[in-house]
Design an enzyme around this catalytic site. Structure first.
Site, short mmCIF file in Angstrom:
data_model
loop_
_atom_site.label_atom_id
_atom_site.label_comp_id
_atom_site.label_asym_id
_atom_site.label_seq_id
_atom_site.Cartn_x
_atom_site.Cartn_y
_atom_site.Cartn_z
N ARG A 7 -4.21 -4.26 -9.07
CA ARG A 7 -3.30 -3.79 -10.11
C ARG A 7 -3.22 -4.86 -11.20
NH1 ARG A 7 1.38 -4.24 -8.83
NH2 ARG A 7 1.34 -4.95 -6.68
N TYR A 19 -9.40 1.21 -10.34
CA TYR A 19 -9.00 0.68 -9.04
C TYR A 19 -7.58 1.07 -8.61
CZ TYR A 19 -9.50 -2.44 -5.08
OH TYR A 19 -9.64 -2.92 -3.81
N LYS A 74 1.80 4.27 -7.30
CA LYS A 74 2.75 3.35 -7.93
C LYS A 74 3.32 3.94 -9.23
CE LYS A 74 1.93 0.25 -4.79
NZ LYS A 74 2.90 -0.02 -3.75
N HIS A 77 10.07 1.18 -2.75
CA HIS A 77 8.84 0.57 -2.22
C HIS A 77 9.11 0.19 -0.76
CE1 HIS A 77 5.63 -2.83 -2.79
NE2 HIS A 77 5.08 -1.73 -2.34
N SER A 111 4.60 -6.81 -1.89
CA SER A 111 3.21 -6.51 -1.54
C SER A 111 2.66 -7.64 -0.66
CB SER A 111 2.37 -6.40 -2.81
OG SER A 111 2.93 -5.44 -3.67
N CYS A 128 3.21 -8.44 2.49
CA CYS A 128 4.11 -9.10 3.45
C CYS A 128 4.16 -8.33 4.77
CB CYS A 128 5.52 -9.23 2.88
SG CYS A 128 5.69 -10.50 1.63
N ASP A 142 4.43 2.69 2.66
CA ASP A 142 4.53 2.04 1.33
C ASP A 142 5.67 2.57 0.46
OD1 ASP A 142 3.45 0.08 -0.45
OD2 ASP A 142 2.54 1.68 -1.64
N ASN A 190 -8.18 -8.44 -1.75
CA ASN A 190 -7.45 -7.18 -1.98
C ASN A 190 -8.34 -5.97 -1.68
OD1 ASN A 190 -5.13 -5.68 -2.79
ND2 ASN A 190 -6.04 -5.33 -4.81
N ARG A 209 -9.76 -2.77 0.37
CA ARG A 209 -8.88 -1.72 0.90
C ARG A 209 -9.61 -0.70 1.76
NH1 ARG A 209 -3.27 -1.88 -0.93
NH2 ARG A 209 -3.25 -3.54 -2.47
C1 OXD Z 1 1.03 -2.86 -3.44
C2 OXD Z 1 0.25 -1.81 -2.76
O1 OXD Z 1 0.45 -3.64 -4.23
O2 OXD Z 1 0.84 -1.09 -1.95
O3 OXD Z 1 2.23 -2.95 -3.18
O4 OXD Z 1 -0.95 -1.66 -3.04
MN MN Z 2 2.94 -1.36 -2.00
#
Ligand code: OXD
Ligand code: MN
Length: 599
Positions: free
Chosen positions: A72, A214, A223, A243, A265, A267, A290, A379, A381
């Site tokens: 992001r 992406y 988001k 979130h 994010s 964690c 999420d 990052n 996925r």
């Molecule tokens: C974030 C995600 O960045 O869920 O929080 O991808």
């Molecule tokens: Mn997230």
């Protein structure tokens, strides 16, 4: 061309966009399996997808994005409300007319040589009274395939939309028109950073994204719609778009409680949502990992739905040990992005729990891995259907949602914040949510290592309006609900000693904290009242063998000195950012805590 809808607003919008972006073709997505397969075929033909070994990873594919398009882009994300004051100090703002002028110039002809896909999607079960409909226009088959997994897409959504229904228009382009005869030829299409825009027009409930293919920049249901635009709708309509993961916790006696948890994010939200308890008889099942939308039911309780349909999980660090359920979920039918490829045609990443097989590993940039840098992007996925998670709860698609008993906040905090404490009241809980922070490394962000980035409610990059108004909204929700409100807790799995040793094992052992939270909700827990809130006592807490009594005492200690520093930072640095929109109730909570600690 025949169109599968008579919704005039939608037809007009598609027409208007097509005239601007000038695609070679327009295609309405029906959401079928054949359509998904066709998207993958297109990308295989263009050299953008790699099929994985079918015997090892059936029906799964690997994608490598451009190295400049891997996450992001918060500094190119805009909340373009009419007034700057409505976006607040934590969002990038631009005048909506100016932003549209700049973006229209980029959109002009940007889909030349490409297909414009119209993707009707539902966030939440199709037809649920809590669900919201969006329509994404995109020129990326990667987006179409990922939207198939992450949301409910296709004709069935148009059927619910009907002729007059409302939808959130979401316009997306990768920003790479094709000249006649040109094809992507293995090159992930995207635009340079200065041309990337992830824009939200909250008053119009409108999303415009340009230049990135992406994740959260391009899959606009997640988001952009389900958090940034939905948070504004939630404020206006009296509900919560958060979130948060949603989990179902079952005690050995078969009593069920549903819990939401907000962590910044990276964690461990996905890990907690799919946790395998170490304590006998307890069960955790997944409703979402999420995003949670919470609304009041007729009985006055808050009910949550997961608006998503799949998981867009971070691969590195995911293993059979840290998250066996996620590993099982992505065994088949999964789209992997920016992970490494092994010599036997399977995927691999750092922290997967085993070495790659002999032979060359191809890293996320498509080169033979030289072991100097991570083979998988940090990052990287997996996009996988939620229904494939062995721990998915029966209720995960219940259109009425699940009743929430507890809300957890937390972050990565090596010191000060104890393993768990409970808020004394709703407003004290809102205070705790408002001061959430997470330790960052200098490498991750341009901040001094060891400093805390405040990420209130884990919503810093996702709140579509002024954060001070958002705090106020939470306080109002509390006033509206009274006695039925969920209890609020602050947890921290990440405590370390001064010499850097982890104090708490985390993962499955976090079930012991969930057990105490469950008992607090039942009214059967043993607890002590402290200056910072309600806590378990060291003697009564269900301690794992691997944690000494001394370490547990450290984890459950009220660190007076640390808290004095913490609240001094909140008073001097954090709260003043929100100016006169900072609710007086939260200043009062801060003062109350200061006074209790000073005694
Ligand atoms: C974030 C995600 O960045 O869920 O929080 O991808
Ligand atoms: Mn997230």
């Amino acid at each position: 061309m025949t169109t599968p809808t008579a919704n005039q607003k939608l037809l007009n919008w598609v027409d208007e966009v097509a005239r601007l972006v000038k695609p070679a073709h327009v295609e309405w997505c029906d959401g079928s399996a054949a359509e998904y397969d066709r998207m993958v075929e297109t990308m295989l033909k263009d050299g953008l997808a790699t099929p994985l070994n079918h015997a090892k990873r059936p029906n799964s594919f690997l994608f490598r994005s451009d190295p400049s398009d891997v996450a992001r882009v918060e500094n190119r994300t805009y909340i373009a409300s009419k007034s700057q004051d409505d976006a607040g100090p934590t969002n990038n703002w631009m005048d909506p007319d100016q932003l549209k002028l700049e973006m229209r110039a980029l959109y002009d002809g940007c889909m030349a040589g490409r297909t414009l896909y119209v993707i009707p999607f539902s966030m939440g079960p199709v037809g649920s009274p809590i669900a919201k409909i969006g329509v994404e226009i995109s020129d990326s088959p990667y987006v179409v395939a990922n939207m198939h997994v992450m949301t409910r897409v296709g004709t069935r959504v148009l059927d619910v939309l009907g002729d007059k229904g409302e939808f959130v228009p979401c316009l997306h382009s990768v920003g790479k028109p094709l000249a006649p005869g040109e094809s992507d030829n293995g090159q992930w299409p995207s635009a340079p950073l200065a041309h990337k825009y992830i824009s939200h027009f909250p008053e119009e409930r409108l999303i415009w994204s340009y230049g990135s293919g992406y994740g959260g920049n391009a899959l606009l249901g997640k988001k952009c719609l389900a958090l940034r635009i939905a948070s504004v709708q939630a404020r206006d309509e009296g509900w919560l778009a958060e979130h948060m993961l949603i989990l179902k916790l079952t005690s050995p006696k078969g009593v069920v409680k549903f819990v939401c948890a907000a962590f910044p994010s990276a964690c461990g939200k996905t890990n907690l949502a799919m946790l395998v308890p170490t304590i006998p008889g307890w069960k955790v099942e997944t409703v979402g990992d999420d995003i949670a939308w919470m609304k009041f039911g007729a009985d006055g309780q808050l009910y949550a739905i997961n608006p998503e349909y799949g998981f867009f999980g971070v691969a590195p660090g995911t293993s059979k040990l840290s998250n066996p359920n996620a590993m099982a979920a992505c065994e088949t039918n999964t789209l992997f992005t920016n992970v490494a490829l092994t010599s036997d045609g399977d995927v691999w990443w750092e922290g997967i729990g085993f070495d790659p097989p002999a032979g060359d590993v191809i890293d996320w940039k498509g080169k033979v891995w030289d072991k100097k840098e991570p083979a998988a992007h940090p990052n990287s996925r997996f996009t996988t259907p939620a229904s494939q998670c062995p721990a998915i709860a029966d209720e995960w698609q219940d259109p009425a949602g699940v009743p929430i008993s507890a809300i957890l906040f937390g972050g990565r905090r090596p010191s000060t914040i104890p393993l768990v404490h409970q808020a004394r009241s709703w407003n004290h809980g809102v205070f705790l949510g408002s001061i959430v922070g997470s330790e960052v490394t200098a490498a991750a962000l341009d901040l001094k290592a060891g400093t805390v980035r405040r990420d209130p409610f884990a919503m810093l990059p996702f709140c579509g309006y002024h954060m001070g108004d958002y705090f106020k909204h939470w306080i109002k929700i509390g006033e509206k609900a009274g006695a039925q409100l969920p209890k609020i807790f602050f947890v921290n799995w990440f405590r370390k000693t001064a010499d850097g040793r982890w104090l708490w094992p985390g993962y499955g052992e976090n079930s012991r904290v969930l057990k105490w939270i469950f008992e607090q909700c039942e009214g059967t827990g043993k607890f002590v009242e402290t200056d910072i809130g309600i806590m378990p006592s060291v003697d009564d807490f269900d301690r794992p063998d691997s944690v000494s009594k001394e370490d547990l005492a450290e984890l459950l200690k009220v660190d007076h000195e640390g808290w004095v520093k913490e609240i001094a930072d909140v008073r001097a640095e954090h709260y003043p950012k929100f100016g006169d929109k900072m609710p007086k109730e939260l200043w009062a909570e801060l003062e109350g805590l200061e006074k209790r600690l000073a005694k």
